[in-house]
Design an enzyme around this catalytic site. Structure first.
Site, PDB file in Angstrom:
ATOM      1  N   HIS A   1       0.849  -1.200   0.000  1.00 53.89           N
ATOM      2  CA  HIS A   1       0.000   0.000   0.000  1.00 53.89           C
ATOM      3  C   HIS A   1       0.874   1.236   0.000  1.00 53.89           C
ATOM      4  O   HIS A   1       1.982   1.245   0.540  1.00 53.89           O
ATOM      5  CB  HIS A   1      -0.969   0.004   1.185  1.00 53.89           C
ATOM      6  CG  HIS A   1      -0.325   0.059   2.544  1.00 53.89           C
ATOM      7  ND1 HIS A   1      -0.004   1.234   3.170  1.00 53.89           N
ATOM      8  CD2 HIS A   1       0.059  -0.934   3.402  1.00 53.89           C
ATOM      9  CE1 HIS A   1       0.536   0.975   4.356  1.00 53.89           C
ATOM     10  NE2 HIS A   1       0.587  -0.323   4.517  1.00 53.89           N
TER      11      HIS A   1
ATOM     12  N   ASP B   1      -0.403   4.400   0.917  1.00 59.88           N
ATOM     13  CA  ASP B   1      -0.808   5.404   1.890  1.00 59.88           C
ATOM     14  C   ASP B   1      -0.007   5.228   3.174  1.00 59.88           C
ATOM     15  O   ASP B   1       0.508   4.145   3.470  1.00 59.88           O
ATOM     16  CB  ASP B   1      -2.305   5.318   2.174  1.00 59.88           C
ATOM     17  CG  ASP B   1      -2.716   4.003   2.826  1.00 59.88           C
ATOM     18  OD1 ASP B   1      -2.324   2.936   2.309  1.00 59.88           O
ATOM     19  OD2 ASP B   1      -3.424   4.034   3.854  1.00 59.88           O
TER      20      ASP B   1
ATOM     21  N   ASP C   1       6.545   1.578   6.762  1.00 58.96           N
ATOM     22  CA  ASP C   1       5.206   1.045   6.524  1.00 58.96           C
ATOM     23  C   ASP C   1       4.497   1.895   5.459  1.00 58.96           C
ATOM     24  O   ASP C   1       3.937   2.927   5.784  1.00 58.96           O
ATOM     25  CB  ASP C   1       4.428   1.070   7.840  1.00 58.96           C
ATOM     26  CG  ASP C   1       3.067   0.435   7.768  1.00 58.96           C
ATOM     27  OD1 ASP C   1       2.748  -0.176   6.730  1.00 58.96           O
ATOM     28  OD2 ASP C   1       2.305   0.552   8.753  1.00 58.96           O
TER      29      ASP C   1
ATOM     30  N   GLU D   1      -5.030   1.504   3.363  1.00 53.52           N
ATOM     31  CA  GLU D   1      -4.767   0.446   4.345  1.00 53.52           C
ATOM     32  C   GLU D   1      -4.693   1.016   5.749  1.00 53.52           C
ATOM     33  O   GLU D   1      -5.062   0.357   6.723  1.00 53.52           O
ATOM     34  CB  GLU D   1      -3.461  -0.270   3.993  1.00 53.52           C
ATOM     35  CG  GLU D   1      -3.292  -1.640   4.661  1.00 53.52           C
ATOM     36  CD  GLU D   1      -2.658  -1.572   6.037  1.00 53.52           C
ATOM     37  OE1 GLU D   1      -2.692  -2.579   6.758  1.00 53.52           O
ATOM     38  OE2 GLU D   1      -2.118  -0.504   6.408  1.00 53.52           O
ATOM     39  N   GLU D   2      -4.214   2.251   5.859  1.00 54.06           N
ATOM     40  CA  GLU D   2      -4.056   2.865   7.175  1.00 54.06           C
ATOM     41  C   GLU D   2      -5.336   3.511   7.685  1.00 54.06           C
ATOM     42  O   GLU D   2      -5.355   4.012   8.808  1.00 54.06           O
ATOM     43  CB  GLU D   2      -2.939   3.917   7.124  1.00 54.06           C
ATOM     44  CG  GLU D   2      -1.565   3.377   6.740  1.00 54.06           C
ATOM     45  CD  GLU D   2      -0.985   2.394   7.750  1.00 54.06           C
ATOM     46  OE1 GLU D   2      -1.664   2.094   8.752  1.00 54.06           O
ATOM     47  OE2 GLU D   2       0.136   1.914   7.530  1.00 54.06           O
TER      48      GLU D   2
ATOM     49  N   ASP E   1       1.754 -10.291   1.059  1.00 52.52           N
ATOM     50  CA  ASP E   1       1.518  -8.922   1.511  1.00 52.52           C
ATOM     51  C   ASP E   1       2.576  -8.551   2.548  1.00 52.52           C
ATOM     52  O   ASP E   1       3.424  -9.361   2.921  1.00 52.52           O
ATOM     53  CB  ASP E   1       0.111  -8.813   2.115  1.00 52.52           C
ATOM     54  CG  ASP E   1      -0.370  -7.372   2.286  1.00 52.52           C
ATOM     55  OD1 ASP E   1       0.301  -6.449   1.795  1.00 52.52           O
ATOM     56  OD2 ASP E   1      -1.427  -7.175   2.918  1.00 52.52           O
TER      57      ASP E   1
ATOM     58  N   HIS F   1       4.341   4.359  12.378  1.00 53.38           N
ATOM     59  CA  HIS F   1       3.178   5.099  12.875  1.00 53.38           C
ATOM     60  C   HIS F   1       3.522   6.149  13.919  1.00 53.38           C
ATOM     61  O   HIS F   1       2.611   6.731  14.520  1.00 53.38           O
ATOM     62  CB  HIS F   1       2.108   4.154  13.463  1.00 53.38           C
ATOM     63  CG  HIS F   1       1.427   3.309  12.447  1.00 53.38           C
ATOM     64  ND1 HIS F   1       0.142   2.820  12.625  1.00 53.38           N
ATOM     65  CD2 HIS F   1       1.826   2.839  11.239  1.00 53.38           C
ATOM     66  CE1 HIS F   1      -0.203   2.086  11.580  1.00 53.38           C
ATOM     67  NE2 HIS F   1       0.821   2.087  10.720  1.00 53.38           N
TER      68      HIS F   1
END
Length: 588
Positions: free
Chosen positions: A184, A186, A219, A253-254, A283, A556
């Site tokens: 992903h 995002d 991430d 995804e986030e 994934d 994050h």
């Protein structure tokens, strides 16, 4: 606005008594008391009507147990999952990409550029062509096309729901099921009020020679960029795939509900290729460990806990805070939340959990597994390991989260003013559902605790009834789903041709230190990924980055970064699994 109270609603001051004070008649006092009582009822009636004496005894909750969990599984599967899977032989690809110094610098610079594009996704994003916060995603799409022109020339590019990306590299043999590689683009937002805490700006993509720094550096942009680098190099060297290869990039995804990216892509692909139409899905996820109790391991996620968000609402009459009830709406909500936290789901470790399988592999292959673990793995089971689960849960919060359903109270809102009792209090709670549990058993647990609190406070209870607040009246406890819940994932098989392909490739291209054999074992993380959308498309779902599990830091949060050597290892892994999947002739 200043609060105003009519004088008649307040008690009158009583003059100080002295020896010389004349005796006052009782009748005026009685009359004034009646006036005060009437005024109080008029002003604060709703509060008084909700008054309830506290209970002398607390509620007694039985420990929650889901005794019928075994009915969900095939007994033969449980037996297999309680053992370490057979280790396949290393499977070497036809070619390896040994990067020159110039190539190494180039791919690192490209990775840094990807981090510099601030593709932040928010839980309240609007539609792609309406919400300006999506603008960087269009920039990223253009950057991807400009940076990898050969791969874009070879691929059929489709934009699903505007921002979801599918790149299909058609194979020469349409009878072969495609390999699908996910990632992903995002990233979670980097709040501006945290910028001064970052060592380097969050969208700088700073390269300090060891790490790339920035939001998304861990991430999940290294995986996405590595996929495009690997396929580009293969095409540059004459690769002509037999098997179709698909890159699938989500854009939300986030986000909490994550349904507009892969939530649209997966159904689109299912319509194109049919149920079980893919060979394998890989994934993001865990990686490799050089010291898993003394031995090198790879720990791909081959299962995933379920997911459920709920909203609890407590409605009360409200009223004036000068005459409070025993428990306001906030107090009642506090009782519910405390009950949920004080009565957690039991810790449990069963063959349904891939974590148990990894411990069985450690028992078979790791020289430093603690003796207490070894003893319990040998003496408990085969279906339940309660003492081992308890031991693990006491080691750390991360281990505790691996051995049962978790409950996280994340949001609470209620009240608007310090002198007014709240009429509505809400809380949002997240559950990660253990493999032996279900959405229903989790809801039953919540209903049991919350309904008891509602009854204690004379409130109506509506558990997962999906009723509008207008139909509930003023005094209630209601529980509703927030978004779509998710059952625990189906278990990825650790046997057969696709397992041998996947695990054998890891053994070949990511051996342990000094060429030592790397043990590949099923594992699971505490979180969820976008591959949850793909369970209809294949049973072979792996959550595996291909890098050391210690490559990423601070995902994050402030100072997110990823090791450059880890990123280069991802490229090597993707390069190999594409080739080996293309050469695979086993069971489809």
């Amino acid at each position: 606005m200043t609060e105003k109270i009519h004088p008649s609603s307040l008690p009158l001051p009583v003059p100080a008594q002295s020896q010389s004070t004349r005796k006052i008649s009782k009748q005026p006092r009685i009359f004034l008391g009646i006036l005060f009582l009437l005024a109080t009822i008029v002003n604060f009636g709703p509060t008084l009507r909700t008054f309830k004496s506290p209970l002398e005894t607390s509620l007694d909750y039985d420990q929650f147990e889901n005794d019928d969990w075994q009915d969900k599984f095939n007994p033969d599967d449980l037996k297999k999952w309680s053992q370490c899977p057979k280790q396949p032989k290393p499977l070497h690809p036809n070619s390896t990409w040994e990067l020159t110094d110039e190539e190494r610098q180039k791919v690192i610079d490209v990775y840094s550029q990807a981090v510099q594009i601030p593709t932040e996704s928010f839980d309240d994003n609007g539609e792609p062509n309406e919400d300006p916060r999506w603008a960087p995603f269009f920039d990223f799409q253009k950057w991807l096309k400009d940076t990898f022109p050969l791969a874009h020339e070879k691929a059929k590019i489709e934009y699903i729901n505007t921002l979801g990306i599918i790149a299909t590299f058609e194979g020469t043999d349409p009878s072969l099921k495609p390999l699908l590689l996910m990632s992903h683009y995002d990233v979670v937002p980097a709040p501006s009020d945290t910028f001064d805490r970052w060592t380097y700006p969050p969208f700088s993509g700073h390269n300090d020679g060891k790490y790339i720094w920035g939001r998304g550096a861990s991430d999940d942009k290294p995986l996405l960029v590595a996929q495009w680098e690997a396929i580009t190099n293969l095409y540059e060297n004459g690769f002509d795939p037999r098997r179709t290869i698909i890159f699938s990039h989500g854009n939300d995804e986030e986000e909490v509900f994550a349904r507009r990216g892969q939530g649209h892509i997966a159904p689109f692909l299912e319509e194109r290729y049919g149920k079980d139409g893919l060979l394998m899905v890989i994934d993001e996820g865990s990686g490799t460990l050089d010291d898993f109790y003394g031995a090198p391991f790879a720990i791909p996620g081959m299962g995933e806990k379920g997911y459920m968000d709920i909203v609890i609402s407590v409605g009360t009459a409200g009223g004036h805070s000068s005459v409070p009830p025993v428990h306001s709406g906030i107090g009642i909500m506090s009782q519910i939340l405390t009950a949920l936290e004080d009565n957690p789901f039991p810790t449990k470790l069963t063959p349904a959990s891939p974590f148990l399988t990894s411990l069985q592999c450690a028992l078979a292959h790791s020289p430093s597994l603690p003796k207490s673990y070894s003893k319990l793995l040998k003496t408990e089971g085969p279906l339940s390991y309660p003492k081992l689960a308890k031991t693990l849960s006491e080691e750390s919060l991360s281990r505790k989260a691996m051995v049962g359903t978790t409950t996280a109270v994340d949001v609470i809102n209620g009240g608007v003013k310090v002198n007014a009792l709240p009429e509505l209090v809400i809380s949002k709670i997240n559950f990660r559902i253990d493999f032996t549990e279900s959405i229903k058993s989790t809801q039953d647990h919540v209903n049991k605790l919350a309904s008891a609190i509602a009854a204690k406070n004379d409130l109506q209870f509506y558990g997962f009834k999906n009723m509008s607040k207008e139909d509930l009246g003023g005094k209630y406890v209601s529980i509703d789903l927030l978004g779509l819940p998710l059952e625990p994932a189906p278990r990825t098989p650790a046997e057969g041709g696709v397992w041998d392909l996947f695990a054998g490739t890891i053994k070949a291209v990511i051996p342990g230190p000094n060429g030592e054999e790397r043990i590949v074992t099923p594992y699971h993380s505490t979180g969820n990924t976008d591959c949850k959308m793909y369970y209809n498309l294949t049973k072979n779902v792996y959550r595996f980055m291909g890098s050391s599990a210690s490559s990423g830091f601070n995902a994050h949060t402030v100072d997110e970064k990823f090791a450059i050597e880890g990123y280069l290892q991802i490229i090597k892994w993707i390069h190999a699994i594409i080739q080996n999947s293309d050469s695979y002739t086993g069971e489809e």
